[in-house]
Structures are given as C-alpha cells and as structure tokens.
Design an enzyme around this catalytic site. Structure first.
Site, mmCIF file in Angstrom:
data_model
loop_
_atom_site.group_PDB
_atom_site.id
_atom_site.type_symbol
_atom_site.label_atom_id
_atom_site.label_comp_id
_atom_site.label_asym_id
_atom_site.label_seq_id
_atom_site.Cartn_x
_atom_site.Cartn_y
_atom_site.Cartn_z
ATOM 1 N N HIS A 88 0.900 -1.267 0.021
ATOM 2 C CA HIS A 88 -0.056 -0.148 -0.084
ATOM 3 C C HIS A 88 0.981 1.356 0.014
ATOM 4 O O HIS A 88 2.170 1.127 -0.053
ATOM 5 C CB HIS A 88 -1.015 -0.136 1.332
ATOM 6 C CG HIS A 88 -0.341 0.094 2.658
ATOM 7 N ND1 HIS A 88 0.309 1.215 3.207
ATOM 8 C CD2 HIS A 88 0.002 -0.851 3.619
ATOM 9 C CE1 HIS A 88 0.679 0.809 4.274
ATOM 10 N NE2 HIS A 88 0.580 -0.572 4.456
ATOM 11 N N CYS B 192 3.133 -4.783 6.771
ATOM 12 C CA CYS B 192 2.857 -4.682 5.337
ATOM 13 C C CYS B 192 4.207 -4.304 4.608
ATOM 14 O O CYS B 192 5.164 -4.088 5.011
ATOM 15 C CB CYS B 192 1.634 -3.655 5.027
ATOM 16 S SG CYS B 192 0.104 -4.251 5.660
#
Length: 389
Positions: free
Chosen positions: A148, A156
C-alpha cells in the site's frame, strides 16, 4: 482525498487495511484518478517487446528494500520493467508466523482483481494473499497483509503514494489484458550464494532454501514458476497425474519435469554449490541482518502488540531475540503508551482531583475558605509528565 495517516493511532492499522471494496477490473481505478504509466516507461516496454496489458509479476526483496515489476515479452519470457525502493516494510527478515508479530510475509502469493482496493485509507492497496496454502498448512495466521501507499507499515510493504499508483496501474492494465492472477514473490534477500552463505546458521534457513528453489527456477527460465504445496513445502513446476491431486499436508505425488529444465537446473545448482562453498570458506564478508528467531519470538512480539493496543506501557520497540540484540536486555528502554491511553489516564486523575476538592469544600462557609496547602515538592508526578506524549 488522502488521509494523513501519521495522526492515526497504530492500533487502527488493521481496520484501515480492510479488504477490497470492489471485485471487477472497472473498479481498479483510484478515487478521482486514472493513473497512467509514464510515457518513457511505456516506450521502454515497447522496445522490449511488451504491451501495456502484457502479464506481469512482482518480486520483493526485504534486505535490499526493493519491489521489482517484471513483464512478459512477445517471446513468452519475462524481463524486468522497473523497480521501486520500498519505503517501509514491517518486522525483520523471516516469514510471518502469527497475527500480531508485525512480520511482512515471505513466500509465493497470487494477487487477483478482488484483492485490489482502490478505496484504501492508505491511498491505494492490494492484498498479498497471505495466508496461502503453505501458511495455512504450517498454522501461520494473520490477515490484511498489504502492499500500500502512505509510507507507513505494520506487517505490510509500504510504498510512497506515487510509487503505489504506478504499481497499481501495472496491475490494472495486466488484468484488463486478461491476466487472472499476478504472482508475487517475496524474499528475505536476493538468493545468491554469498547471501545464502551469510545466513546458513539462521533458524529460517531451511525455509529460505525452499524459497530459493522457486527463485532458481525463475532465474533459469525467466517464467514465473508453477507453484504447488505438498509435504508442507513449496514445489515448483511440478507435473503429475491429474488424478493424483496435490494437497498441502499430504505426501507429494510422483512428478516429472521437462528434461531441458532438469538439466538446466542441475547445471545451475552445480555452479551455485561451488560459489556457496567458496563464500562459506571466506567467512562473513557482510554481517547478517536481524531476523525473527522462530515462533517463540513471534509469540512474544504478538503479546507486546496486544499490550500496546490496550494502551499499556510497553517498550518503544518490540522485544527481540536476534543475536544482534542480545546485549540490549540490560539497557534501560524508553516506555511508551498510546496518546489515547495517556489522555484517558490524565482525564481520570483530573476527575478524581476535582472530586477530592469538592469533598473538602464546606457546604456553608461562614468565613472565606482557607487557602489549600500546596502539595509537597516530593509528591510523585503522574508518569506522563515525566515520560511525555
């Protein structure tokens, strides 16, 4: 409009990285934008025999902080198109074990249109597909592990907004061209002989050797390998009787590979073993980076994450069992709490102080109330006044 994520409490991360809002190719457009790839990049692809809608593949290398985009050429082999410096990735080298261990996953994943999230609070995102069949077979847990934007990560791989817009555009165009899933290969480092020699004593080494088999297949063929799971390990370009399906926890069925691939792989491994032995003999030229020391450490970090989410006082950095941090246990560590927990405690103390003040105030005052005696200088201060927010 982008949300300024730096003002949000870390415990909200999972909520913001919730799954996709749409599952069709037409949904894969950023809010109010239709990001196009730069003309220079499109021309470079054309020169290499690629189209904008040709299939793609992603490779991630943690230690090098790199996300690569590969694209299929007219001859069927893949070539690298571009690469991006990863802004932040979470945890250490090594796979993700359990929910809350803050580890970014490693392994082979499939990204499909339904995993794309154009309405992400982190600008744009797509789900890596963790846990895959191997993760589930090994009992690994976690959800919403993303690539992202916003350059902020907790489990992440985070890019800048500009980078993720281009990466997103690559995926969008490939899906428009008919690609049903994009292979994402996530590695701890480039799996060269020198790097494997550096990490030969790491507790994750056996897992990394398994990853290297797929890495080698791609290096030889320049085609994303067919990935299956059996005996709780990855198997690559596995061909077998279709009536003998492969199951993640079952014995691998008999298989075969094209003779040309077997010979090329054998030759590749011979050269690798020679280089590996040479590098081991030279000793560690570069010290290995920190890596997670297995499930035990993952559980310790997960407990730290839970305490932090509850607003308890915890160390600023998660606990570590890495050899590089062995001498840090006796050192004083800064203790932190979430701002929301600090504010709640402060408000509670103020309410209690107000209550005590009301209790000490006479119901009817015939004469002016005497001035209260200040608290002695030695009185203990609230901890947030010492540590700060």
């Amino acid at each position: 409009m982008k949300i300024k994520t730096h003002i949000l409490a870390p415990l909200m991360l999972t909520l913001f990285l919730a799954g996709c809002q749409g599952g069709t190719v037409n949904d894969l457009v950023p809010n109010g934008e239709n990001t196009q790839l730069p003309a220079k990049l499109v021309q470079s692809m054309k020169t290499k025999g690629m189209t904008a809608t040709s299939p793609i593949m992603f490779r991630i290398f943690k230690e090098e902080n790199v996300l690569e985009v590969w694209k299929r050429k007219d001859n069927g082999r893949y070539d690298i198109v571009t690469s991006y410096q990863i802004c932040k990735w979470s945890g250490k080298l090594g796979p993700k074990f359990i929910e809350g261990d803050r580890q970014a996953p490693e392994g082979y994943y499939a990204v499909r249109p339904a995993q794309m999230n154009p309405k992400s609070s982190y600008y744009l995102s797509f789900n890596t597909g963790f846990p895959n069949a191997l993760d589930r077979a090994l009992g690994r847990t976690g959800a919403n592990l993303m690539v992202h934007g916003a350059c902020s990560s907790s489990g992440c791989y985070s890019m800048t907004d500009g980078q993720v817009a281009q990466i997103y555009a690559f995926a969008r165009e490939a899906f428009k061209g008919g690609q049903d899933s994009i292979q994402l290969q996530a590695y701890p480092f480039r799996m060269t002989a020198a790097n494997m020699a550096r990490y030969k004593d790491d507790p994750n080494y056996a897992f990394w050797k398994n990853l290297k088999e797929g890495y080698d297949h791609f290096e030889i063929t320049k085609v994303p390998p067919k990935v299956d799971v059996c005996e709780k390990k990855y198997v690559f370009n596995h061909t077998s009787d279709p009536n003998a399906p492969i199951a993640a926890t079952a014995t691998c069925p008999p298989s075969d590979q094209p003779e040309s691939l077997k010979m090329a792989y054998q030759s590749y491994q011979t050269n690798y073993e020679t280089a590996f032995s040479s590098m081991v003999g030279k000793g560690k030229i570069q010290a290995p980076a920190r890596s997670i020391q297995g499930l035990t450490e993952a559980k310790i970090i997960a407990e730290w994450s839970q305490r932090r989410a509850r607003g308890e006082r915890v160390t600023q950095e998660p606990p570590s069992m890495s050899p590089q941090d062995a001498g840090a246990t006796g050192k004083p560590q800064v203790m932190v709490r979430l701002a929301s927990a600090v504010a709640a405690d402060k408000a509670k103390e103020e309410r209690e102080a107000s209550k005590r003040s009301r209790m000490h105030t006479p119901a009817v005052a015939a004469t002016p109330a005497p001035q209260q005696t200040p608290a002695p200088a030695s009185a203990k201060k609230a901890w947030w006044k010492i540590v700060g927010n």
